[in-house]
Structure formats: C-alpha cells, structure tokens
Design an enzyme around this catalytic site. Structure first.
Site, mmCIF file in Angstrom:
data_model
loop_
_atom_site.group_PDB
_atom_site.id
_atom_site.type_symbol
_atom_site.label_atom_id
_atom_site.label_comp_id
_atom_site.label_asym_id
_atom_site.label_seq_id
_atom_site.Cartn_x
_atom_site.Cartn_y
_atom_site.Cartn_z
ATOM 1 N N TYR A 190 -32.278 -23.376 8.112
ATOM 2 C CA TYR A 190 -31.755 -22.985 7.258
ATOM 3 C C TYR A 190 -30.322 -21.921 7.259
ATOM 4 O O TYR A 190 -30.608 -21.152 8.059
ATOM 5 C CB TYR A 190 -32.611 -21.338 6.445
ATOM 6 C CG TYR A 190 -32.124 -20.925 5.287
ATOM 7 C CD1 TYR A 190 -32.632 -21.367 4.239
ATOM 8 C CD2 TYR A 190 -30.975 -19.634 4.957
ATOM 9 C CE1 TYR A 190 -31.933 -21.057 2.647
ATOM 10 C CE2 TYR A 190 -30.919 -19.321 3.226
ATOM 11 C CZ TYR A 190 -31.338 -19.980 2.835
ATOM 12 O OH TYR A 190 -31.449 -19.326 1.587
ATOM 13 N N ASP A 241 -40.520 -19.020 9.903
ATOM 14 C CA ASP A 241 -40.285 -19.000 8.575
ATOM 15 C C ASP A 241 -40.710 -19.760 7.969
ATOM 16 O O ASP A 241 -40.987 -20.699 7.486
ATOM 17 C CB ASP A 241 -38.562 -19.501 8.560
ATOM 18 C CG ASP A 241 -37.785 -19.186 7.273
ATOM 19 O OD1 ASP A 241 -38.992 -19.107 5.965
ATOM 20 O OD2 ASP A 241 -36.305 -19.294 7.168
HETATM 21 C C1 LIG Z 1 -34.103 -18.429 0.988
HETATM 22 C C2 LIG Z 1 -33.839 -18.997 2.130
HETATM 23 C C3 LIG Z 1 -33.546 -17.620 3.308
HETATM 24 C C4 LIG Z 1 -33.107 -16.238 3.460
HETATM 25 O O1 LIG Z 1 -34.101 -15.923 2.330
HETATM 26 P P1 LIG Z 1 -32.668 -14.872 0.757
HETATM 27 O O2 LIG Z 1 -33.977 -13.907 0.723
HETATM 28 O O3 LIG Z 1 -32.513 -15.192 0.257
HETATM 29 O O4 LIG Z 1 -32.107 -14.159 1.783
HETATM 30 C C5 LIG Z 1 -34.131 -17.839 4.746
HETATM 31 N N1 LIG Z 1 -35.359 -19.259 5.117
HETATM 32 C C6 LIG Z 1 -35.543 -19.676 4.556
HETATM 33 C C7 LIG Z 1 -36.117 -20.744 4.467
HETATM 34 C C8 LIG Z 1 -35.620 -19.412 1.942
HETATM 35 O O5 LIG Z 1 -35.755 -20.802 0.972
#
Ligand SMILES: *Cc1c(COP(=O)(O)O)cnc(C)c1O
Length: 376
Positions: free
Chosen positions: A103, A175
């Site tokens: 990301y 993530d």
């Molecule tokens: C949106 C997203 C983030 C960041 O999150 P925020 O809530 O926008 O700070 C990180 N990793 C992935 C895979 C995302 O889709």
C-alpha cells in the site's frame, strides 16, 4: 466467551452489552474525557482519562482481538496510525522488509519517517519465497505482508514467510484489511501481528476512519504498543469506536455477499474481449490461486482489471460506469472504481491501464449490466 463459537456469533456477542442502569442493549457513547476518582486515589470504573482508555474503545479492542483470535487488540485513529505505532517499536539498525507492491502510503511513511532514522528498509517481491529468503538478514526485525496486495492482488504465503521470519528472530505482521478476518486469519497461520484499516470492511459504510493492531501474545510488544498509544494519542473518538463496533455486527454478512458478487464480476470480466487482464485470486488462472486457497476461506470483494488500451481509455471507462462511484477507498456497501496509477504517481509499479474495483452490496445482475454497457 467460548472460543468454539462461530465467527457470526462471536461478532454479535463480543459487541453486545447491557446497560446496568437503564437496560439499553447497545453500548451508549461515553463522551466524557475524564472519570471519577476516589478519595483514596483509585478509579472505581477502571477508567482515568479517555486518551488512555474509555468504554467504547475498550469494547472495540476486545471484540477485534476475539475476531482475529489474538490476545490483545489496540485501536488507532486510522490504519496508518496503527502501522506507524508498530514501526515506532523498531530500533536503529533494524531491517524492515516490505512488499514491493505494498500500500503506497506505507512505503512512503516508512521511508520518510523511519528510513531517515537509521532503520534499514528494503522492498522485496513478497510472493516469491526465494527472493524473501535471500532478502532476510541477521538484523531483520519485521517482515510486513499485505495479502492480497493492493492493487494487483498478489498473494504471499503467510505460513512460509512467518516461518522464515522466526528463524532469525524477526516478527511477521500482516495487513489483513482486504480479506478481513472473515476470509483470512493470519495469527492462525503463524503471523505474530495483524493490522487492519478498520476504515474499510470493519466500518463498512465509508463513514468512519480507524485502524487496529492485534497481537498473538500479550507480552512485551503489547506493553510497548499500549504505552505508545497512550503517549502519542492517535486514538479514535468514542463515536468512531461506536460506529466500527456497529459495523462488526454485520461484517460477516457483508463480506460474504460482497465476495460472491466479486467472484461473479471477475468471471464475467475475464471473458470480456475489451479487458486485457483480471486480477482476482478466486480465478483459477490467477498465478497464486493455490496459495490463496490454502490460507483464505474466500477470495474477497476486491479485484482489479486492465482495460485494453491506454491510461486515458481506462480512465474514461470510470465515467461510463454508473453504479460504480469513482472514488478512492474500499470495503463499503457501495461499489467503487478507481484508476490507481494516477493516484500513486509515476514511480508506482501499477500498470497504466489498471482500474481497481471494490465490489459492494448491490445486486450482481445490475453490476454486471453496468460493466457490459460501459464497455460497449
Ligand atoms: C486503507 C488502507 C490502509 C491505510 O488505512 P487508513 O485507514 O486509510 O489510514 C492500509 N492498508 C490497506 C491495505 C488499506 O486498504
């Protein structure tokens, strides 16, 4: 709460409370920033000041930990705040391994905030186990996975990479925003840490920002992260916690149905003569389909397509789609489409003609008809 309960039951039970004073069956939003202290200096409620903890955050943290099968959940004001807190536990001289297609804000944040402070940051093709093995060093402290990845939906093998990390005493964090715990539970595959942008599927309605970390163990790392949370205060407000807690109640239903829709849309688009490629791990033709099948119980509601032709042509298509709103973000009940390269900039590895699609809860027949019409 019994660990034997199914996800749907855990989601409802872990977010359920009964107010002792008035019998309300959903938790009231406690806006108070400060809590009553006894004459002996103690806090009867257990709460002191709402940066440190508050009832709405407490309930959310417990629920998220339960759903990811972790020991402790820690929530933040955004997904990026959660990742930043974790990177703050790294020491100068530590080596941090990120996927080449992570990301994009994560790599920017890592380089700009930590790369300049003596943390060695390296990006690797995370779905290539040989490359990962080669990149791991004695000082590797953290391997960060994002699977499926954004926006090309590459799949990395959580179990295999966690094993490689543990060999050198490194931690493996995942993530898990895109699949959500409904479809993938990395702690059960050997990972140590799970992160979510709860802005996406947890919230589910594109109206709240949030993030969280869930840890397999309630040890020193948990203590350090709780301390960082208290010191830096990147915490969600009680109302934001309440919205995300409400989202959890329908998380399973939404993700399952959105996944069904995505699977059908991917099947339709992959056969369309004006589509060059469809990236969706649920397609047998996806290069990492087998790994996805091993670690996911469904393939998610995100996909990306490469439209035959130029970036301009792909962009123009977003205007022709009527049921897919052209906007960034994902995981809400409404379908979204976005041209990624123009957002990520010229240095991103994303193809020029790629559109990212977040499939929502509309009827699949309408969604397919919309693409059919737009593609002409
Ligand atoms: C949106 C997203 C983030 C960041 O999150 P925020 O809530 O926008 O700070 C990180 N990793 C992935 C895979 C995302 O889709």
């Amino acid at each position: 709460m019994s660990k034997l309960l199914k996800f749907q039951t855990l989601a409802i039970q872990s977010t359920h409370t009964k107010d002792k004073t008035n019998g309300a069956v959903t938790m009231p939003i406690t806006l108070s920033t400060t809590f009553d202290r006894e004459a002996d200096g103690t806090y009867k409620s257990g709460y002191i000041y709402s940066r440190i903890d508050n009832p709405n955050r407490h309930l959310l943290e417990k629920s998220i930990a339960t759903l990811e099968k972790g020991k402790i959940g820690i929530v933040y004001s955004s997904g990026m705040a959660a990742i930043t807190a974790l990177f703050q536990t790294l020491q100068p001289g530590d080596h941090l391994l990120l996927p080449h297609d992570v990301y994009y804000t994560v790599s920017a944040m890592a380089m700009e905030l930590f790369g300049t402070k003596g943390i060695e940051i390296e990006q690797v093709v995370m779905y290539d186990l040989k490359a990962v093995k080669k990149a791991i060093k004695k000082n590797t402290a953290l391997i960060w996975l994002e699977t499926p990845s954004n926006p090309q939906l590459n799949i990395s093998d959580i179990k295999a990479i966690a094993k490689l990390a543990h060999k050198v005493g490194a931690l493996c964090a995942v993530d898990n925003t895109w699949p959500s715990p409904v479809l993938q539970q990395p702690l059960c595959c050997g990972a140590d840490i799970v992160m979510h942008s709860t802005t996406k599927y947890f919230g589910g309605h594109s109206d709240v920002l949030g993030g969280c970390l869930i840890l397999k163990k309630n040890g020193n790392l948990a203590k350090e992260l709780k301390h960082i949370q208290k010191l830096t205060g990147a915490v969600p407000s009680p109302f934001e916690c309440w919205l995300i807690t409400r989202g959890i109640k329908t998380l399973h239903l939404r993700v399952q149905q959105q996944t069904k829709n995505a699977q059908k849309l991917a099947k339709y688009l992959v056969k369309h003569p004006k589509i060059e490629a469809v990236h969706y791990p649920g397609l047998k033709s996806h290069p990492h389909h087998k790994v996805a099948k091993k670690q996911m119980t469904g393939f998610g509601a995100m996909l990306s397509v490469q439209v035959k032709g130029s970036a301009k042509k792909a962009m123009r298509l977003t205007g022709k789609l009527q049921l897919f709103t052209t906007a960034t973000s994902l995981g809400g009940v409404e379908s979204l489409v976005e041209h990624r390269k123009s957002i990520e900039g010229p240095n991103s590895p994303t193809p020029n003609n790629l559109l990212r699609v977040s499939v929502g809860l509309e009827h699949i027949d309408d969604l397919i008809a919309d693409w059919k019409k737009a593609l002409g």
